[in-house]
Motif scaffolding. Structure first.
Motif, PDB file in Angstrom:
ATOM      1  N   GLY A  54     -14.212  17.230  70.894  1.00  7.82           N
ATOM      2  CA  GLY A  54     -13.699  17.152  69.519  1.00  7.82           C
ATOM      3  C   GLY A  54     -14.753  16.641  68.560  1.00  7.82           C
ATOM      4  O   GLY A  54     -14.853  17.103  67.422  1.00  7.82           O
ATOM      5  N   ALA A  55     -15.550  15.695  69.039  1.00 11.71           N
ATOM      6  CA  ALA A  55     -16.596  15.119  68.181  1.00 11.71           C
ATOM      7  C   ALA A  55     -17.619  16.188  67.807  1.00 11.71           C
ATOM      8  O   ALA A  55     -18.057  16.288  66.656  1.00 11.71           O
ATOM      9  CB  ALA A  55     -17.283  13.968  68.899  1.00 11.71           C
ATOM     10  N   LEU A  56     -17.982  16.999  68.804  1.00 17.67           N
ATOM     11  CA  LEU A  56     -18.985  18.038  68.547  1.00 17.67           C
ATOM     12  C   LEU A  56     -18.421  19.126  67.637  1.00 17.67           C
ATOM     13  O   LEU A  56     -19.105  19.662  66.772  1.00 17.67           O
ATOM     14  CB  LEU A  56     -19.481  18.650  69.869  1.00 17.67           C
ATOM     15  CG  LEU A  56     -20.193  17.685  70.819  1.00 17.67           C
ATOM     16  CD1 LEU A  56     -20.665  18.418  72.064  1.00 17.67           C
ATOM     17  CD2 LEU A  56     -21.369  17.003  70.139  1.00 17.67           C
ATOM     18  N   HIS A  57     -17.155  19.408  67.851  1.00 17.34           N
ATOM     19  CA  HIS A  57     -16.555  20.408  66.972  1.00 17.34           C
ATOM     20  C   HIS A  57     -16.485  19.898  65.544  1.00 17.34           C
ATOM     21  O   HIS A  57     -16.804  20.613  64.586  1.00 17.34           O
ATOM     22  CB  HIS A  57     -15.153  20.812  67.453  1.00 17.34           C
ATOM     23  CG  HIS A  57     -14.682  22.030  66.733  1.00 17.34           C
ATOM     24  ND1 HIS A  57     -14.112  21.960  65.488  1.00 17.34           N
ATOM     25  CD2 HIS A  57     -14.760  23.345  67.053  1.00 17.34           C
ATOM     26  CE1 HIS A  57     -13.850  23.198  65.081  1.00 17.34           C
ATOM     27  NE2 HIS A  57     -14.226  24.046  66.014  1.00 17.34           N
ATOM     28  N   ALA A  58     -16.110  18.627  65.392  1.00 16.11           N
ATOM     29  CA  ALA A  58     -16.053  18.033  64.044  1.00 16.11           C
ATOM     30  C   ALA A  58     -17.454  18.023  63.425  1.00 16.11           C
ATOM     31  O   ALA A  58     -17.623  18.307  62.235  1.00 16.11           O
ATOM     32  CB  ALA A  58     -15.489  16.618  64.120  1.00 16.11           C
ATOM     33  N   ARG A  59     -18.431  17.713  64.243  1.00 17.69           N
ATOM     34  CA  ARG A  59     -19.823  17.733  63.753  1.00 17.69           C
ATOM     35  C   ARG A  59     -20.157  19.084  63.132  1.00 17.69           C
ATOM     36  O   ARG A  59     -20.763  19.166  62.067  1.00 17.69           O
ATOM     37  CB  ARG A  59     -20.777  17.464  64.932  1.00 17.69           C
ATOM     38  CG  ARG A  59     -22.249  17.598  64.605  1.00 17.69           C
ATOM     39  CD  ARG A  59     -23.077  17.784  65.862  1.00 17.69           C
ATOM     40  NE  ARG A  59     -22.774  19.048  66.562  1.00 17.69           N
ATOM     41  CZ  ARG A  59     -23.232  19.382  67.758  1.00 17.69           C
ATOM     42  NH1 ARG A  59     -23.998  18.541  68.413  1.00 17.69           N
ATOM     43  NH2 ARG A  59     -22.919  20.551  68.312  1.00 17.69           N
ATOM     44  N   ASP A  60     -19.721  20.150  63.806  1.00 19.53           N
ATOM     45  CA  ASP A  60     -20.076  21.492  63.351  1.00 19.53           C
ATOM     46  C   ASP A  60     -19.175  22.030  62.247  1.00 19.53           C
ATOM     47  O   ASP A  60     -19.583  22.913  61.499  1.00 19.53           O
ATOM     48  CB  ASP A  60     -20.022  22.471  64.543  1.00 19.53           C
ATOM     49  CG  ASP A  60     -21.046  22.113  65.609  1.00 19.53           C
ATOM     50  OD1 ASP A  60     -21.999  21.369  65.289  1.00 19.53           O
ATOM     51  OD2 ASP A  60     -20.881  22.548  66.767  1.00 19.53           O
ATOM     52  N   HIS A  61     -17.934  21.533  62.164  1.00 16.40           N
ATOM     53  CA  HIS A  61     -16.986  22.186  61.258  1.00 16.40           C
ATOM     54  C   HIS A  61     -16.286  21.306  60.236  1.00 16.40           C
ATOM     55  O   HIS A  61     -15.747  21.812  59.263  1.00 16.40           O
ATOM     56  CB  HIS A  61     -15.907  22.915  62.071  1.00 16.40           C
ATOM     57  CG  HIS A  61     -16.473  23.974  62.956  1.00 16.40           C
ATOM     58  ND1 HIS A  61     -16.859  25.203  62.486  1.00 16.40           N
ATOM     59  CD2 HIS A  61     -16.743  23.970  64.277  1.00 16.40           C
ATOM     60  CE1 HIS A  61     -17.345  25.915  63.488  1.00 16.40           C
ATOM     61  NE2 HIS A  61     -17.283  25.193  64.587  1.00 16.40           N
ATOM     62  N   PHE A  62     -16.201  20.014  60.481  1.00 16.50           N
ATOM     63  CA  PHE A  62     -15.382  19.200  59.565  1.00 16.50           C
ATOM     64  C   PHE A  62     -16.077  19.020  58.220  1.00 16.50           C
ATOM     65  O   PHE A  62     -17.234  18.637  58.150  1.00 16.50           O
ATOM     66  CB  PHE A  62     -15.080  17.822  60.174  1.00 16.50           C
ATOM     67  CG  PHE A  62     -14.170  17.004  59.304  1.00 16.50           C
ATOM     68  CD1 PHE A  62     -12.807  17.265  59.251  1.00 16.50           C
ATOM     69  CD2 PHE A  62     -14.678  15.991  58.500  1.00 16.50           C
ATOM     70  CE1 PHE A  62     -11.961  16.532  58.430  1.00 16.50           C
ATOM     71  CE2 PHE A  62     -13.837  15.245  57.674  1.00 16.50           C
ATOM     72  CZ  PHE A  62     -12.485  15.512  57.647  1.00 16.50           C
ATOM     73  N   GLN A  63     -15.340  19.299  57.182  1.00 21.69           N
ATOM     74  CA  GLN A  63     -15.855  19.130  55.825  1.00 21.69           C
ATOM     75  C   GLN A  63     -15.140  17.966  55.159  1.00 21.69           C
ATOM     76  O   GLN A  63     -13.988  18.088  54.745  1.00 21.69           O
ATOM     77  CB  GLN A  63     -15.635  20.407  55.000  1.00 21.69           C
ATOM     78  CG  GLN A  63     -16.749  21.421  55.126  1.00 21.69           C
ATOM     79  CD  GLN A  63     -18.142  20.820  54.885  1.00 21.69           C
ATOM     80  OE1 GLN A  63     -18.342  20.077  53.925  1.00 21.69           O
ATOM     81  NE2 GLN A  63     -19.083  21.111  55.768  1.00 21.69           N
ATOM     82  N   ALA A  64     -15.803  16.851  55.055  1.00 27.83           N
ATOM     83  CA  ALA A  64     -15.174  15.689  54.400  1.00 27.83           C
ATOM     84  C   ALA A  64     -15.155  15.904  52.895  1.00 27.83           C
ATOM     85  O   ALA A  64     -15.991  16.613  52.339  1.00 27.83           O
ATOM     86  CB  ALA A  64     -15.955  14.431  54.743  1.00 27.83           C
TER      87      ALA A  64
END
Ligand code: PAP
Length: 332
Positions: A54-64
């Motif tokens: 999940g952390a890696l996915h958030a790294r690649d996709h999460f837009q704060a």
């Protein structure tokens, strides 16, 4: 600060792309506390793969967004409590329900705090996360592992830490239960408290080294005090009302002169939350593992470590922490 009144619990996504498996499989690995998949070293921190994916996915996709607020913590340091307080503070007065009661209270009655505020690394598909209209998120990720957009967007962060001895004991009991939930033979092979303790002292624990997790946020809070609020579980226990006031001010929704904070404190107390039907009967599903919601409410006291660790063990962690935190300016 304006929050929408329509936030709902968000279902977890279970998708985990092959490329992330591939990336994780190349990382240094050690066996961890057994009964769980091994720990993987990413950016100098140890992670169980479920968190890391999940952390890696958030790294690649999460837009704060600049208006987002992150509640960050290492494991078992008071996240559930901080979530319930933050959710209650942020939504107070916004949601009168049909029967005239406060809908915020009703929400905490019907959804456990972890469902009210999603973990970034358990909801790896950012569109799902963005389904929430309350811009509160949580993360156990170390500061240096947060998605770049969280830092770049300059959004606010609250960090909570806890005496390492209590955090360790809490984590050991929780993970043992987590393991037991899956398969009773796993729990027999789970690390003994002594083994877990030695690994924790070496830094080999979920999201560890524990002290590095603290230092990352501590130093960031010194650099960016207007954006990062740093608090300790023990201080929250000692004067919850004061911290409720500080949190509300930090979120940008301060209490007015006549507005009382006592209700928020009571509503989010350990006993109130533990005794809710949703806690007693609820189940939390994380990546195929199911854990009873009651597992998030074990004892909720300061100093419970004395019932499980010897004085020597306590001293050992204290000395390690002192050594590792030296120079950072942080002390417990
Ligand atoms: P998480 O990492 O799984 O999210 P987290 O909520 O950070 O767990 O920590 C759980 C600890 O907070 C438990 O501590 P214990 O094992 O020593 O008892 C839990 O009891 C405690 N806790 C949960 N809710 C509250 C609360 N409302 N007030 C005080 N402590 C609480």
């Amino acid at each position: 600060m304006e929050f929408s009144t329509t936030s709902k619990p968000i279902p977890a996504s279970g998708i985990s792309p092959e490329s992330l498996h591939e990336e994780i499989s190349q990382l240094p690995k050690e066996k961890g506390w057994r009964g769980l998949q091994g720990l993987f070293l990413y950016k100098n921190f140890w992670f169980y793969p479920a968190f890391l994916k999940g952390a890696l996915h958030a790294r690649d996709h999460f837009q704060a967004q600049p208006t987002d607020i992150f509640l960050c913590s290492s494991m078992k340091t008071g996240t559930t409590w901080l979530k319930s307080l933050s959710f209650t503070i942020a939504t107070r007065g916004h949601r009168p329900s049909d029967d005239g009661s406060d809908m915020t209270t009703a929400s905490l009655r019907t959804a456990v705090p972890h469902d009210c505020i999603p973990f970034l690394e358990f909801h790896e598909y950012s569109t799902a996360v963005r389904g929430s209209e309350i811009p509160l998120f949580a993360s156990h990720l170390p500061y240096t592992c947060l998605p770049k957009s969280v830092i770049d967007s300059d959004c606010k962060i609250v960090y909570i830490c806890r005496d390492p001895k209590d955090a360790f004991v809490s984590m050991w009991f929780f993970l043992r239960k987590f393991v037991a939930g899956k398969n009773s033979t796993d729990v027999e092979s789970f690390a003994s408290i002594d083994e877990g303790f030695e690994l924790f002292c070496k830094g080999s624990s979920s999201h560890g080294p524990y002290w590095e997790h603290i230092v990352g946020y501590w130093e960031a809070s010194i650099r960016r005090p207007e954006k990062i609020l740093f608090l300790k579980y023990e201080d929250l226990v000692e004067d919850t009302q004061l911290w409720v006031k500080k949190l509300a001010e930090f979120f940008g929704c301060p209490f007015s002169a006549g507005e009382e904070r006592e209700g928020v404190v009571k509503e989010c107390s350990f006993e109130s939350l533990r005794d809710l039907e949703v806690t007693k009967s609820g189940k939390d599903e994380k990546r195929g593992r199911v854990i009873e919601s009651s597992a998030y409410f074990r004892k909720g006291v300061v100093g419970d470590w004395r019932n499980h660790l010897s004085d020597e063990m306590g001293k050992k962690i204290d000395v390690i922490m002192e050594e590792k935190l030296m120079g950072s300016g942080f002390t417990f």
